[in-house]
Design a protein around this motif. Structure first.
Motif, short mmCIF file in Angstrom:
data_model
loop_
_atom_site.label_atom_id
_atom_site.label_comp_id
_atom_site.label_asym_id
_atom_site.label_seq_id
_atom_site.Cartn_x
_atom_site.Cartn_y
_atom_site.Cartn_z
N THR A 57 -18.61 5.90 -10.85
CA THR A 57 -18.02 4.64 -10.44
C THR A 57 -18.78 3.79 -9.55
O THR A 57 -19.19 4.29 -8.60
N ARG B 132 -11.94 -2.37 -13.69
CA ARG B 132 -10.70 -2.55 -13.41
C ARG B 132 -10.67 -3.81 -12.16
O ARG B 132 -11.58 -3.92 -11.48
N SER C 6 0.06 1.38 -18.34
CA SER C 6 -0.06 2.70 -17.89
C SER C 6 -0.80 3.00 -16.52
O SER C 6 -0.81 4.13 -16.41
N LEU C 7 -1.27 2.05 -16.08
CA LEU C 7 -2.04 2.10 -14.93
C LEU C 7 -1.20 2.51 -13.61
O LEU C 7 -1.35 3.20 -12.76
N THR C 8 0.07 2.09 -13.78
CA THR C 8 1.13 2.57 -12.77
C THR C 8 1.47 3.92 -12.81
O THR C 8 1.66 4.23 -11.37
N GLN C 9 1.04 4.79 -13.60
CA GLN C 9 1.26 6.15 -13.49
C GLN C 9 -0.07 6.83 -12.62
O GLN C 9 0.22 7.70 -12.16
N TYR C 10 -0.88 6.00 -12.45
CA TYR C 10 -2.22 6.27 -11.45
C TYR C 10 -1.88 5.75 -10.10
O TYR C 10 -2.99 5.75 -9.24
N GLY C 11 -0.71 5.31 -9.79
CA GLY C 11 -0.56 4.64 -8.49
C GLY C 11 -1.20 3.15 -8.31
O GLY C 11 -1.18 2.59 -7.30
N ILE C 12 -1.38 2.62 -9.40
CA ILE C 12 -2.14 1.24 -9.41
C ILE C 12 -0.68 0.25 -9.20
O ILE C 12 0.09 0.16 -10.26
N SER D 163 -1.88 4.58 -24.31
CA SER D 163 -0.65 5.37 -24.29
C SER D 163 0.36 4.47 -24.03
O SER D 163 1.66 5.10 -24.35
#
Length: 167
Positions: free
Chosen positions: A15, A49, A81-87, A129
């Motif tokens: 990263t 991102r 689907s980024l919200t499931q990673y806390g974004i 997803s």
């Protein structure tokens, strides 16, 4: 005032994080180059991102296909689907456009599930997803390309643009 890192990387995931000095903000460009193309190394995925806005502030990701052969790729625009990673503030409905080096739109997609080649996207194992996310699976000739991500109906938010090499 620009930064650069020259290093050898072992196979794996990495990263790159860009921050402004003294909390400065603005548009930045991160590039990764394989300087030893004879080593048999190969990028298989690169992603970015960022906050996708409207007008001149859409999200842009560039890619270059080198060599003499075409490359099968899947380009994705991920948002919900980024919200499931806390974004927080994820782009609710991303739109993806793929442009050639002349700026011509060669492909676009709103909802990947509506793509004419959705089964090939599923078969790649890289289908997004969330059905509101976008994907373009295509073969690209050697050259430079730009992936542009913006929100449907001028929506804004955090998005991820990804390119996967499938060859």
């Amino acid at each position: 005032l620009e930064s650069a890192i020259l290093t050898n990387l072992n196979p794996g995931s990495y990263t790159a994080i860009v921050r402004g000095v003294n909390n400065g903000t603005g548009v930045a460009l991160v590039e990764a180059y394989d300087l030893d193309q004879t080593a048999g190394s190969k990028f298989t995925n690169i992603s970015t991102r960022a906050f996708a806005q409207t007008g001149d502030n859409v999200m842009i990701g560039g890619l270059i296909v080198t060599g003499s052969d075409s490359e099968n790729v899947i380009v994705r625009a991920i948002g919900p689907s980024l919200t499931q990673y806390g974004i927080a503030n994820a782009l609710a409905d991303p739109m993806l456009e793929l442009h050639d080096s002349n700026g011509n739109t060669i492909a676009s997609n709103d909802n990947w599930i509506d793509a004419s080649n959705k089964q090939a996207i599923i078969d790649s194992g890289l289908a997004p997803s969330n059905n509101l996310e976008s994907a373009i699976l295509t073969s690209l000739n050697p050259g430079s390309y730009t992936a542009i991500v913006h929100g449907v109906n001028n929506g804004t938010g955090v998005a991820l643009v990804e390119v996967f090499g499938l060859n």
